[in-house]
Write a protein that holds these residues in place. Sequence first.
Motif, mmCIF file in Angstrom:
data_model
loop_
_atom_site.group_PDB
_atom_site.id
_atom_site.type_symbol
_atom_site.label_atom_id
_atom_site.label_comp_id
_atom_site.label_asym_id
_atom_site.label_seq_id
_atom_site.Cartn_x
_atom_site.Cartn_y
_atom_site.Cartn_z
ATOM 1 N N PRO A 74 39.329 -33.700 37.546
ATOM 2 C CA PRO A 74 37.770 -33.589 37.774
ATOM 3 C C PRO A 74 37.115 -33.337 36.425
ATOM 4 O O PRO A 74 35.845 -33.690 36.154
ATOM 5 N N PHE A 75 37.683 -32.954 35.266
ATOM 6 C CA PHE A 75 37.133 -32.874 33.814
ATOM 7 C C PHE A 75 36.788 -34.378 33.383
ATOM 8 O O PHE A 75 35.851 -34.708 32.596
ATOM 9 N N ARG A 77 36.153 -37.017 35.314
ATOM 10 C CA ARG A 77 34.922 -37.312 36.281
ATOM 11 C C ARG A 77 33.923 -36.669 35.757
ATOM 12 O O ARG A 77 32.407 -37.317 35.994
ATOM 13 N N ARG A 78 33.704 -35.556 35.061
ATOM 14 C CA ARG A 78 32.341 -35.043 34.520
ATOM 15 C C ARG A 78 31.838 -35.826 33.468
ATOM 16 O O ARG A 78 30.826 -35.518 33.005
ATOM 17 N N LEU A 102 27.176 -30.856 39.830
ATOM 18 C CA LEU A 102 27.946 -30.746 38.987
ATOM 19 C C LEU A 102 27.322 -29.337 38.311
ATOM 20 O O LEU A 102 28.174 -28.363 38.074
ATOM 21 N N ILE A 105 28.724 -26.515 40.277
ATOM 22 C CA ILE A 105 30.264 -26.342 39.985
ATOM 23 C C ILE A 105 30.240 -25.650 38.553
ATOM 24 O O ILE A 105 31.349 -24.730 38.729
ATOM 25 N N LEU A 106 29.580 -25.996 37.782
ATOM 26 C CA LEU A 106 29.916 -25.330 36.390
ATOM 27 C C LEU A 106 29.274 -23.907 36.240
ATOM 28 O O LEU A 106 29.281 -23.245 35.188
#
Lengths: 241, 296
Positions: A74-75, A77-78, A102, A105-106
Motif C-alpha cells: 500500500p505504501f 501505491r500511495r 487516500l 485512509i491517511l
Amino acid sequence: MIQFFDVGKRFGDRVALADVNFKIPRGQFVFLRGPSGAGKTTLLKLIYRAESPSEGQILVNGRNVGSIPKRKVPFLRRTIGVVFQEFSLIERRTVSDNVTYLPRILGERRPERRRLAAEALAKVGLDHLQDAFPAELSGGEQQRVAIARALISRPQILIADEPTGNLDPELSRDIISLFFEINRQGTTVILATHNPSLRRRGRDRILKLESGRLVEDRIMDPISAEDIPVALGPPDPVATR
Amino acid sequence: MTFFQALSHFLREAGLNLVRGWRVSILAVVTIAASLYVGGVFLILSHGISSSVENWRGEARVVAYLEAETTAVRVEEIRRRVESASWVIGVETISSAEASDRFSETFPEISDLVASQGEAALPPSLEISLAPDRVEPPVLQDWLEQLAEFPEVAMVDDDRRWLAQVDVFASLLRLLGLVLGVVLLGAAVFTTATVIRLTAHVYRREIAVQRLVGGTEFYIRGPFVIEGVLQGLLGGILSAMAIGFSFSLLAARGPAQLAGGLFALEPLSWRLLVQVVAVGAAAGLLGALLSLRREI
C-alpha cells in the motif's frame, strides 16, 4: 524512475510478458502501445504491484518492487496514481468522496479532505462538481474525476490504462491534453492504449508490445518530429544509478 | 491514521453496512440470538436442577422402614446401633401414627386411604441423617447393606440413589444444551460469515479502489470485522433479553420451585448474561474472520 530488467510474467502456461527491458526516466511521457492481449495491462500492474513478476526485476524509484513485502505494498501505491478505462468510481459517494479515498485512509479530517479534493479537481477543471454524484456526470467528467483521485497524493508516477477507451475522439483529445499538462508539471506518465492515432508531442516515448514482448522503443525528436529508436535490451545498471 | 480514528471509521462503516444490508443483518443477528438463547436456556435449566440436587444432597437421608410389629424396645436398640456410626449425624424415629399424619399432610386428597387402614397402616421408620464426607462410599454402602439385614428392617431407602439419577439427568441436559448450542452457534457463525461475504461482494469495487490508492488490509478489512462483532453483540444482547424475559415469565409462575420441585429457579446472574453477549460477539468475530479469509 522505472526500470525493467529481463522481466517476464506467466499465468500458468501462458506467457503474458517475456524479456521486457526498459528504463523510464523521471518526468517522461510514455505511450505504451500494442494490440489487445499484448501485455500492456500486465506490465502496468507489475509497476504498482497488482502482480508480481515471474522473472526479472522491476525498480520503481530505486526500490525492487518484486521484493516489497505484501503489507508494504500500500505504501508503494500511495506514490503511484492509477487511472482505468472504466473510471472505477463509486456511485454512492460524491465526487469529493471519490477523490479523497487516500486522504481518508491517511486520517485527514473532512475540511482538509474537502480542500484537497478542491485542489485535485481544479487540476482537471471540475472543482465546481465536488458534491455531485458520478451518475450525474458525463463520461469525460467521470474520467477526469478518476484522474483527480489519482493525482490527490501528488504522485511521481501516473499510470493510465486505456483511459480514453470509453470516450469519443473529442473527449479523448481533452483527456490526453490533461495528461500532457500533468506531465508538464513533472509527473511521469505511462499511458497504455491500443489507439495509434492519439496525438503525441516532442520527446514523448512509445513502447510497443506484441505478444508479451517489447518490439519497439522510440522517442519523437522534438525538432524533426521523427521517431528515434531506443536500443532494446536491459538498461545499463551503472547509468541507472 | 491513529487507532481511534481507525476505530471510529470502522464503527461508522460497519454501522452503515448493517443499515444498508438490514435484511441479511437481521438474519445473522436472529440466528446468533436463537442459538445463544437455546444454549442459555439449557444452561439455566441444568444449573437449576444441579442446584436443586445440591440442596437436596444436604438434606438427603436414609430411611430404614421397620416391620410393623417391631417393639419399641427393639426400635430403640436399632436406633442406638445406627447412632454409633461416626458418619450418622442424627436419627429420628417415626412411629406408624406419625407416618400416617405426615402422609395426610402431604397428600390430603388421598388421606382416607391411610385413615381407613387404622393406626398401623404405615410402618414405623428411622430417618437417618448422614455426613457422607466422613466415610468412604464403599464403607457406607457396606453399612447400609448390614442395616438392611436386620430382621426388623423391611427396607432401606437411600435418597442419594435417586439424587444421583437426577444429577445424571442434569448432566445430560447440560450436554444436550451444549451440543445444541454448539451446533446452532456453528450455524450462526456460518450465517454471519455468509452475510459478511455478501457485504464484501457488494462493496468489492470500493475495496478494489481502496487497495488501488494504498489502503492497508487493516483499513480495508476493519469495517467487516467490526460488522461481524456488532452482529454478534446485537445477537447476544437480543438473546440475553429473551433469556431474561423467559426467566421472568418462569419466576412469575411460581415462587421458587418449578416442575414439581425438580427445578430450583435461582436469581439470574448478570455474569451469565454478559457471557451470552460475549459469546455472541465472539461468534460474530469468528464469522467475520472466516469470511475475510476467503472473500477479501
